[in-house]
Write an enzyme that holds these catalytic residues in place. Structure first.
Site, PDB file in Angstrom:
ATOM      1  N   CYS A 156      -5.572  12.976  12.079  1.00  0.00           N
ATOM      2  CA  CYS A 156      -6.001  11.482  11.767  1.00  0.00           C
ATOM      3  C   CYS A 156      -6.030  10.890  13.102  1.00  0.00           C
ATOM      4  O   CYS A 156      -5.602  11.582  14.204  1.00  0.00           O
ATOM      5  CB  CYS A 156      -5.513  10.189  10.494  1.00  0.00           C
ATOM      6  SG  CYS A 156      -4.474  10.351  10.856  1.00  0.00           S
ATOM      7  N   ARG A 187      -8.929  -0.368   4.268  1.00  0.00           N
ATOM      8  CA  ARG A 187      -7.706   1.089   3.251  1.00  0.00           C
ATOM      9  C   ARG A 187      -6.081   0.086   3.288  1.00  0.00           C
ATOM     10  O   ARG A 187      -5.156   0.649   2.249  1.00  0.00           O
ATOM     11  CB  ARG A 187      -7.248   1.802   4.344  1.00  0.00           C
ATOM     12  CG  ARG A 187      -8.652   2.762   4.787  1.00  0.00           C
ATOM     13  CD  ARG A 187      -8.022   3.926   5.645  1.00  0.00           C
ATOM     14  NE  ARG A 187      -7.440   4.505   5.054  1.00  0.00           N
ATOM     15  CZ  ARG A 187      -7.569   5.753   5.594  1.00  0.00           C
ATOM     16  NH1 ARG A 187      -7.633   6.480   5.968  1.00  0.00           N
ATOM     17  NH2 ARG A 187      -6.138   6.482   4.201  1.00  0.00           N
ATOM     18  N   LYS A 206       0.738  -1.457  -0.320  1.00  0.00           N
ATOM     19  CA  LYS A 206      -0.157   0.075  -0.094  1.00  0.00           C
ATOM     20  C   LYS A 206       0.811   0.886  -0.015  1.00  0.00           C
ATOM     21  O   LYS A 206       0.519   1.921  -0.569  1.00  0.00           O
ATOM     22  CB  LYS A 206      -0.585  -0.229   1.148  1.00  0.00           C
ATOM     23  CG  LYS A 206      -1.284   1.520   1.225  1.00  0.00           C
ATOM     24  CD  LYS A 206      -2.417   1.652   2.114  1.00  0.00           C
ATOM     25  CE  LYS A 206      -1.624   1.527   3.575  1.00  0.00           C
ATOM     26  NZ  LYS A 206      -1.785   2.761   4.076  1.00  0.00           N
ATOM     27  N   ASN A 207       1.858   1.110   0.537  1.00  0.00           N
ATOM     28  CA  ASN A 207       2.479   2.344   0.853  1.00  0.00           C
ATOM     29  C   ASN A 207       3.744   3.466  -0.220  1.00  0.00           C
ATOM     30  O   ASN A 207       4.491   4.233  -0.083  1.00  0.00           O
ATOM     31  CB  ASN A 207       3.337   2.865   2.124  1.00  0.00           C
ATOM     32  CG  ASN A 207       1.953   2.295   3.815  1.00  0.00           C
ATOM     33  OD1 ASN A 207       0.940   3.360   3.363  1.00  0.00           O
ATOM     34  ND2 ASN A 207       2.689   2.434   5.012  1.00  0.00           N
ATOM     35  N   ARG A 211      -0.567  14.565  12.307  1.00  0.00           N
ATOM     36  CA  ARG A 211       0.263  14.474  10.719  1.00  0.00           C
ATOM     37  C   ARG A 211       0.990  15.806  10.368  1.00  0.00           C
ATOM     38  O   ARG A 211       0.284  16.359   9.410  1.00  0.00           O
ATOM     39  CB  ARG A 211      -0.398  13.620  10.517  1.00  0.00           C
ATOM     40  CG  ARG A 211      -1.500  12.696  10.735  1.00  0.00           C
ATOM     41  CD  ARG A 211      -0.278  11.253  10.813  1.00  0.00           C
ATOM     42  NE  ARG A 211      -0.107  11.177   9.268  1.00  0.00           N
ATOM     43  CZ  ARG A 211       0.136   9.785   9.185  1.00  0.00           C
ATOM     44  NH1 ARG A 211      -1.352   9.544   9.119  1.00  0.00           N
ATOM     45  NH2 ARG A 211      -0.034   9.055   7.444  1.00  0.00           N
ATOM     46  N   PRO A 212       1.321  16.801  10.983  1.00  0.00           N
ATOM     47  CA  PRO A 212       1.626  17.593   9.836  1.00  0.00           C
ATOM     48  C   PRO A 212       2.513  17.970   9.036  1.00  0.00           C
ATOM     49  O   PRO A 212       2.659  17.035   8.768  1.00  0.00           O
ATOM     50  CB  PRO A 212       2.757  18.839  10.747  1.00  0.00           C
ATOM     51  CG  PRO A 212       3.352  17.589  11.828  1.00  0.00           C
ATOM     52  CD  PRO A 212       1.711  16.729  12.464  1.00  0.00           C
ATOM     53  N   ASP A 265       4.519   0.792  12.383  1.00  0.00           N
ATOM     54  CA  ASP A 265       2.764   0.460  11.510  1.00  0.00           C
ATOM     55  C   ASP A 265       3.386  -1.196  11.846  1.00  0.00           C
ATOM     56  O   ASP A 265       2.222  -1.693  11.458  1.00  0.00           O
ATOM     57  CB  ASP A 265       3.236   0.685   9.745  1.00  0.00           C
ATOM     58  CG  ASP A 265       3.159   2.063   9.618  1.00  0.00           C
ATOM     59  OD1 ASP A 265       2.992   2.183   8.579  1.00  0.00           O
ATOM     60  OD2 ASP A 265       2.639   2.922  10.241  1.00  0.00           O
TER      61      ASP A 265
HETATM   62  C1  EPZ Z   1       4.324   7.537   5.893  1.00  0.00           C
HETATM   63  O1  EPZ Z   1       3.330   8.468   6.300  1.00  0.00           O
HETATM   64  C2  EPZ Z   1       3.420   5.826   5.488  1.00  0.00           C
HETATM   65  N1  EPZ Z   1       1.931   6.552   5.108  1.00  0.00           N
HETATM   66  C3  EPZ Z   1       2.242   6.046   7.428  1.00  0.00           C
HETATM   67  O2  EPZ Z   1       1.769   4.895   7.266  1.00  0.00           O
HETATM   68  C4  EPZ Z   1       3.683   5.645   7.883  1.00  0.00           C
HETATM   69  O3  EPZ Z   1       3.157   5.254   9.318  1.00  0.00           O
HETATM   70  C5  EPZ Z   1       4.994   6.401   8.214  1.00  0.00           C
HETATM   71  O4  EPZ Z   1       4.862   6.958   6.598  1.00  0.00           O
HETATM   72  C6  EPZ Z   1       6.147   5.810   9.558  1.00  0.00           C
HETATM   73  O5  EPZ Z   1       6.662   5.817   8.129  1.00  0.00           O
HETATM   74  C7  EPZ Z   1       2.309   5.980   3.656  1.00  0.00           C
HETATM   75  O6  EPZ Z   1       3.282   5.639   2.944  1.00  0.00           O
HETATM   76  C8  EPZ Z   1       0.689   6.605   2.931  1.00  0.00           C
HETATM   77  P1  EPZ Z   1       6.102  10.910   8.160  1.00  0.00           P
HETATM   78  P2  EPZ Z   1       3.787   9.884   6.437  1.00  0.00           P
HETATM   79  O7  EPZ Z   1       6.144  12.097   7.296  1.00  0.00           O
HETATM   80  O8  EPZ Z   1       4.720   9.980   5.396  1.00  0.00           O
HETATM   81  C9  EPZ Z   1       5.934  14.027  11.980  1.00  0.00           C
HETATM   82  C10 EPZ Z   1       0.008   3.048   7.480  1.00  0.00           C
HETATM   83  O9  EPZ Z   1      -0.037   2.176   8.637  1.00  0.00           O
HETATM   84  N2  EPZ Z   1       6.263  14.682  10.542  1.00  0.00           N
HETATM   85  O10 EPZ Z   1       7.192   9.463   8.134  1.00  0.00           O
HETATM   86  O11 EPZ Z   1       2.927  10.899   6.961  1.00  0.00           O
HETATM   87  C11 EPZ Z   1       4.383  13.140  11.494  1.00  0.00           C
HETATM   88  O12 EPZ Z   1       3.840  14.148  12.492  1.00  0.00           O
HETATM   89  C12 EPZ Z   1       0.456   4.801   7.910  1.00  0.00           C
HETATM   90  O13 EPZ Z   1       0.112   1.878   6.995  1.00  0.00           O
HETATM   91  C13 EPZ Z   1       6.093  16.013  11.052  1.00  0.00           C
HETATM   92  O14 EPZ Z   1       6.441  16.888  11.769  1.00  0.00           O
HETATM   93  O15 EPZ Z   1       4.939   9.993   8.033  1.00  0.00           O
HETATM   94  C14 EPZ Z   1       5.406  12.142  12.451  1.00  0.00           C
HETATM   95  O16 EPZ Z   1       5.131  12.412  13.785  1.00  0.00           O
HETATM   96  C15 EPZ Z   1       0.292   5.313   8.923  1.00  0.00           C
HETATM   97  N3  EPZ Z   1       5.573  16.881  10.214  1.00  0.00           N
HETATM   98  C16 EPZ Z   1       6.569  11.831  12.015  1.00  0.00           C
HETATM   99  O17 EPZ Z   1       7.333  12.746  11.261  1.00  0.00           O
HETATM  100  C17 EPZ Z   1       5.852  16.933   8.402  1.00  0.00           C
HETATM  101  O18 EPZ Z   1       6.062  17.691   7.396  1.00  0.00           O
HETATM  102  C18 EPZ Z   1       7.002  10.795  10.875  1.00  0.00           C
HETATM  103  O19 EPZ Z   1       5.534  11.131   9.547  1.00  0.00           O
HETATM  104  C19 EPZ Z   1       5.920  15.436   8.353  1.00  0.00           C
HETATM  105  C20 EPZ Z   1       5.905  14.702   9.110  1.00  0.00           C
END
Ligand code: EPZ
Length: 427
Positions: free
Chosen positions: A123, A405, A22-23, A128-129, A313
């Site tokens: 969410c 999903r 998916k990811n 999720r900023p 995850d």
């Molecule tokens: C991806 O989300 C995945 N989703 C998530 O999988 C996964 O948990 C996550 O990466 C971490 O591995 C997809 O790939 C579609 P991040 P993403 O940006 O990109 C903070 C699932 O269950 N952050 O690595 O949104 C954020 O708040 C889903 O399959 C900022 O602060 O994750 C979090 O605490 C859930 N500012 C951390 O970084 C930003 O601009 C990690 O987020 C971006 C992120």
């Protein structure tokens, strides 16, 4: 809304096919916006989020054609063609349902010179900023405006310019958006502190197939030599390491044995190590991995962190498995601020879990008992399914749209290896 009903206590055994990731799919799909030529993705999982993303791409001007696949097949072949962008707006009603849509920002900005995308909002698991994404675009020369809940990003005349992007945190989404924006930028872009998840490697694989030139693939320092245009390609989506890890936990929690067809041990080192530390047998096979357990599980101390550390995850699924371990486990969730919503539901099934801030202490109990439970988010839902597979009696998991999903035809896959499981539609 659909429910899933499980009569627990059945030992799972047999072969279970692993679908495309998916990811990975959700970051490969928007690459089609980077070229006017057709991009064909194979092994695309049949998931609600993939369908939603296809609809969004249609609204932006990309055609999406599903090529012949029999209903019984897992995965699909989809050809996408964005000959001309007809819009650069990702509307609220799509983005709010699938925050992954935010990765259309980079390709729209790179190809169309501008992008207007609804702020995704938070969410269930956190707020999720996307500040890292926006800062990266500004570093490439874009101007960012925020109004009425939308982000508007505008590339400078002459397009984005390559630059040094230093991510404050190895954010998966911010790395993906930066890679796709840099692919068509003028000059060289360096992404420092880049995410190293296997899904990022898959994205780089497709971009290279499309004509990109990228160094440092798989490392935390990516160098992208921007190109004036990219070309069509055909690419196979990597297998889903989180789906495979989830079903490995199913074998472990039921004391069973599963051959996970198509799983890539290469992408699952830290998950396999954790399973082995818990006393689960894992061995690579010619076509995937074999996971077996005698049902005796050892407690673990696990902390989630960016790849190559233990993935967030997989936290909920391991927690479900460890509710039956012989001792107390300590889980620490360092990525998301609210990823323990499965805890109250597992507790209702007899688990003994105490949460304090980011840490959960999971004291093993001799057994779980089936109960009606509520799914709250994708991976929490899977932890409830896992607990239901092991529990005495019947478990009803409500709101299974969360599951749809990220898990392709879950009840079919589990039913085929001995689970007593059925989906009931309330509609
Ligand atoms: C991806 O989300 C995945 N989703 C998530 O999988 C996964 O948990 C996550 O990466 C971490 O591995 C997809 O790939 C579609 P991040 P993403 O940006 O990109 C903070 C699932 O269950 N952050 O690595 O949104 C954020 O708040 C889903 O399959 C900022 O602060 O994750 C979090 O605490 C859930 N500012 C951390 O970084 C930003 O601009 C990690 O987020 C971006 C992120």
């Amino acid at each position: 809304m659909d429910r899933i009903i499980i009569e627990g206590g059945k030992r799972l055994s047999g072969r279970l096919p692993i679908s495309g990731a998916k990811n990975a799919a959700l970051t490969l799909l928007p690459c089609a916006l980077l070229t006017e030529e057709p991009v064909t993705l194979r092994n695309l999982p049949r998931l609600a989020d993939v369908d939603s993303f296809g609809h969004l791409l249609n609204q932006l001007g990309a055609s999406t054609t599903i090529e012949g696949s029999r209903p019984e097949d897992f995965g699909r072949v989809m050809t996408l063609k964005a000959g001309r962008l007809t819009s650069t707006v990702a509307p609220y009603d799509i983005v709010r349902k699938m925050r992954a849509s935010i990765v259309v920002l980079g390709p729209l900005l790179a190809r169309g010179g501008e992008a207007t995308v609804s702020l995704p909002g938070g969410c269930a698991i956190g707020n999720r900023p996307i500040d890292f994404h926006l800062k990266a675009f500004e570093t490439l020369g874009a101007t960012i405006e925020m109004a009425n809940g939308y982000i508007r990003a505008i590339a400078p005349d002459g397009g984005l310019k390559g630059a040094l992007i230093t991510l404050p945190f190895p954010s998966v989404g911010a790395t993906e958006n930066s890679l796709m924006a840099a692919a068509l930028a003028t000059g060289e872009t360096i992404i420092e502190n880049a995410a190293r998840e296997p899904e990022i490697v898959d994205l780089c694989g497709l971009l290279v197939e499309m004509g990109s030139e990228i160094e440092g693939i798989g490392s935390d320092r990516l160098v992208i030599h921007g190109k004036p245009r990219l070309y069509g390609a055909t690419y196979k989506v990597m297998p889903d390491r989180i789906e495979a890890g989830s079903y490995a936990c199913a074998a472990a929690i039921t004391g069973g044995e599963l051959e996970l067809e198509g799983a890539s041990a290469e992408d699952m080192h830290v998950i396999i190590t954790a399973l082995r530390d818990a006393g689960v047998l894992v061995e690579p096979t010619k076509t995937g991995i074999k996971v077996s357990s005698d049902g005796k599980l050892r407690p673990l101390t696990l902390s989630t962190a960016p790849h190559p550390a233990f993935p967030t995850d997989m936290q909920a699924q391991f927690m479900a498995m460890l509710t039956l371990a012989d001792g107390a486990s300590v889980l620490t969730e360092t990525i998301f601020e609210n990823r323990y919503m499965h805890v109250p539901e597992l507790t209702r099934m007899g688990a003994d879990i105490a949460v304090s801030g980011r840490t959960a202490i999971v004291r093993g109990v001799p057994k779980l008992s089936g109960a009606p439970v509520m799914a709250t988010d994708l991976r929490a839902s899977m932890s409830l399914i896992l607990a239901g597979l092991a529990a005495d009696g019947e478990t009803q998991v409500n709101r299974v749209y969360h599951l749809d999903r990220g898990y392709e035809r879950l009840e079919e896959k589990l039913g085929a290896v001995g689970a007593q499981i059925e989906r009931v539609s309330d509609g």
